[in-house]
Design a protein around this motif. Structure first.
Motif, mmCIF file in Angstrom:
data_model
loop_
_atom_site.group_PDB
_atom_site.id
_atom_site.type_symbol
_atom_site.label_atom_id
_atom_site.label_comp_id
_atom_site.label_asym_id
_atom_site.label_seq_id
_atom_site.Cartn_x
_atom_site.Cartn_y
_atom_site.Cartn_z
ATOM 1 N N ARG A 78 53.694 45.601 62.869
ATOM 2 C CA ARG A 78 53.952 45.346 61.453
ATOM 3 C C ARG A 78 55.433 45.018 61.230
ATOM 4 O O ARG A 78 55.783 44.164 60.426
ATOM 5 C CB ARG A 78 53.571 46.574 60.615
ATOM 6 C CG ARG A 78 52.113 46.952 60.634
ATOM 7 C CD ARG A 78 51.226 45.885 60.045
ATOM 8 N NE ARG A 78 51.487 45.641 58.633
ATOM 9 C CZ ARG A 78 50.790 44.786 57.884
ATOM 10 N NH1 ARG A 78 49.811 44.089 58.414
ATOM 11 N NH2 ARG A 78 51.085 44.618 56.611
ATOM 12 N N LYS A 96 49.927 37.673 61.441
ATOM 13 C CA LYS A 96 49.123 36.493 61.103
ATOM 14 C C LYS A 96 49.366 35.365 62.092
ATOM 15 O O LYS A 96 48.434 34.657 62.499
ATOM 16 C CB LYS A 96 49.437 36.025 59.681
ATOM 17 C CG LYS A 96 48.851 36.922 58.592
ATOM 18 C CD LYS A 96 49.074 36.319 57.213
ATOM 19 C CE LYS A 96 48.452 37.200 56.139
ATOM 20 N NZ LYS A 96 48.637 36.618 54.774
ATOM 21 N N TYR A 153 55.353 52.839 55.917
ATOM 22 C CA TYR A 153 53.945 53.258 55.891
ATOM 23 C C TYR A 153 53.771 54.564 56.665
ATOM 24 O O TYR A 153 53.048 54.634 57.653
ATOM 25 C CB TYR A 153 53.072 52.153 56.474
ATOM 26 C CG TYR A 153 53.424 50.787 55.933
ATOM 27 C CD1 TYR A 153 53.133 50.442 54.622
ATOM 28 C CD2 TYR A 153 54.091 49.858 56.740
ATOM 29 C CE1 TYR A 153 53.473 49.195 54.116
ATOM 30 C CE2 TYR A 153 54.431 48.607 56.247
ATOM 31 C CZ TYR A 153 54.122 48.282 54.930
ATOM 32 O OH TYR A 153 54.473 47.045 54.436
ATOM 33 N N ARG A 167 45.711 52.458 55.552
ATOM 34 C CA ARG A 167 45.635 51.151 54.913
ATOM 35 C C ARG A 167 46.214 50.063 55.818
ATOM 36 O O ARG A 167 45.676 48.959 55.897
ATOM 37 C CB ARG A 167 46.406 51.181 53.594
ATOM 38 C CG ARG A 167 46.319 49.874 52.809
ATOM 39 C CD ARG A 167 47.061 49.958 51.496
ATOM 40 N NE ARG A 167 48.512 49.898 51.655
ATOM 41 C CZ ARG A 167 49.342 50.913 51.500
ATOM 42 N NH1 ARG A 167 48.867 52.114 51.185
ATOM 43 N NH2 ARG A 167 50.642 50.762 51.666
ATOM 44 N N ILE A 168 47.305 50.397 56.497
ATOM 45 C CA ILE A 168 47.970 49.396 57.322
ATOM 46 C C ILE A 168 47.132 49.003 58.535
ATOM 47 O O ILE A 168 47.172 47.853 58.981
ATOM 48 C CB ILE A 168 49.372 49.896 57.755
ATOM 49 C CG1 ILE A 168 50.287 49.915 56.538
ATOM 50 C CG2 ILE A 168 49.970 49.016 58.837
ATOM 51 C CD1 ILE A 168 50.381 48.591 55.797
ATOM 52 N N GLU A 192 43.952 48.615 58.502
ATOM 53 C CA GLU A 192 43.043 47.610 57.963
ATOM 54 C C GLU A 192 43.776 46.297 57.686
ATOM 55 O O GLU A 192 43.229 45.211 57.931
ATOM 56 C CB GLU A 192 42.390 48.147 56.686
ATOM 57 C CG GLU A 192 41.505 49.366 56.937
ATOM 58 C CD GLU A 192 40.985 49.985 55.660
ATOM 59 O OE1 GLU A 192 41.418 49.552 54.571
ATOM 60 O OE2 GLU A 192 40.145 50.900 55.751
ATOM 61 N N GLU A 193 45.016 46.395 57.210
ATOM 62 C CA GLU A 193 45.788 45.182 56.943
ATOM 63 C C GLU A 193 46.150 44.457 58.242
ATOM 64 O O GLU A 193 46.185 43.220 58.290
ATOM 65 C CB GLU A 193 47.039 45.522 56.142
ATOM 66 C CG GLU A 193 46.732 45.957 54.713
ATOM 67 C CD GLU A 193 47.988 46.147 53.867
ATOM 68 O OE1 GLU A 193 49.092 45.771 54.329
ATOM 69 O OE2 GLU A 193 47.858 46.678 52.753
ATOM 70 N N SER A 194 46.433 45.214 59.297
ATOM 71 C CA SER A 194 46.722 44.603 60.595
ATOM 72 C C SER A 194 45.495 43.855 61.116
ATOM 73 O O SER A 194 45.603 42.731 61.622
ATOM 74 C CB SER A 194 47.151 45.668 61.604
ATOM 75 O OG SER A 194 48.435 46.174 61.331
ATOM 76 N N ASP A 203 43.117 42.580 59.350
ATOM 77 C CA ASP A 203 42.927 41.398 58.516
ATOM 78 C C ASP A 203 43.928 40.302 58.878
ATOM 79 O O ASP A 203 43.567 39.128 58.990
ATOM 80 C CB ASP A 203 43.074 41.784 57.044
ATOM 81 C CG ASP A 203 42.831 40.601 56.110
ATOM 82 O OD1 ASP A 203 41.695 40.090 56.099
ATOM 83 O OD2 ASP A 203 43.770 40.196 55.406
ATOM 84 N N ALA A 204 45.185 40.697 59.066
ATOM 85 C CA ALA A 204 46.219 39.714 59.404
ATOM 86 C C ALA A 204 45.943 39.058 60.755
ATOM 87 O O ALA A 204 46.107 37.844 60.914
ATOM 88 C CB ALA A 204 47.590 40.390 59.413
#
Length: 266
Positions: free
Chosen positions: A46, A52, A78, A86-87, A89-91, A93-94
């Motif tokens: 992160r 991405k 974070y 949450r992060i 899940e964001e990782s 997704d990215a």
């Protein structure tokens, strides 16, 4: 490619591509080219702000997901249980992935135990295959494992011929944690490519000083990651599995150890 079996039976490629400092199309292109050359381990975080781009590079490579080992890391701000959860899940997704092979706490925090609880839950859910930590020194590691429940599969730390950290490696191995190294070329802090001992040993094997520096770490059981965006250097860094260093050569290189960090992490 050589592999190291982690304490959860997952296999960690002994060598991989680090992506710190890579961004945008250059990052995606480098990741795709590295995978095409045979790299299996891709390391991001992160903190790097390029998940991405790494994910795009993975898709560009068109290599089957199961052939790759992808690492990412959670960092400040974070640092709570909820934020770490949450992060993850964001990782995912990215990166555009259904699971991440290895997810680390990027550095020691006062709230590392609760962050780790979030990683443990994600592992149980199948979102992460292996979990671990990064940049924990001996005391921090021992304190952390007292109540962590699941012993970290990996502690990723600064490691190169000038900072071997053999005592840390031996101590963690006794508890079941693999020491993985970053900055094998010291990020320019030392002239490793001009190091006479490495160059002389390289001549005997038809290899460069950089290849000898990498081989030394791998032969001593330290999986490592290194960064380059140049195809020829990517090829060179990967071409280290067709020879072995002698015991005498290992002893010579060991004499380079200065026993201290070049980056102030520890």
């Amino acid at each position: 490619m050589d592999y190291i079996t982690l304490n959860d039976e997952n296999r960690l490629p002994a060598f991989g591509l680090g992506t710190w400092g890579l961004r945008g199309e250059s990052c995606a292109d480098t990741v795709a080219k590295a995978i095409g050359l045979g790299y299996q381990l891709i390391d991001t975080a992160r903190m790097y702000g390029n998940e991405k781009d790494v994910g795009r590079g993975i898709r560009l490579s068109k290599v089957r997901r199961e052939r790759l080992f992808v690492t990412s890391k959670v960092c400040s701000p974070y640092t709570s249980y909820q934020a770490a959860k949450r992060i993850v899940e964001e990782s995912l997704d990215a990166l555009g992935l259904e699971y991440i092979d290895l997810y680390l706490i990027h550095e020691p925090y006062g709230t590392s135990p609760e962050m780790y609880e979030a990683l443990k839950e994600a592992k149980k859910q199948g979102l992460i295959r292996s979990i671990g930590i990064s940049n924990f020194n001996e005391a921090e590691y021992l304190d952390f494992i007292k109540g962590c429940g699941i012993i970290p599969a990996v502690n990723q730390v600064e490691n190169h011929v000038y900072f071997l950290r053999s005592d840390l490696q031996k101590m963690m191995k006794a508890h079941g944690t693999v020491m993985q190294g970053w900055a094998p070329f010291t990020e320019g802090m030392r002239p490793v490519f001009k190091e006479k001992i490495l160059k002389d040993i390289g001549k005997r094997h038809g290899k460069t000083a950089g290849q000898i520096a990498l081989k030394y770490l791998l032969q001593n059981g330290v999986p490592t990651i290194t960064k380059s965006s140049h195809v020829e250097r990517l090829k060179e860094n990967l071409d280290i599995f067709d020879f072995s260093l002698t015991a005498e050569e290992i002893k010579e290189i060991h004499g380079l150890d200065e026993g201290k960090s070049l980056f102030g992490w520890y």
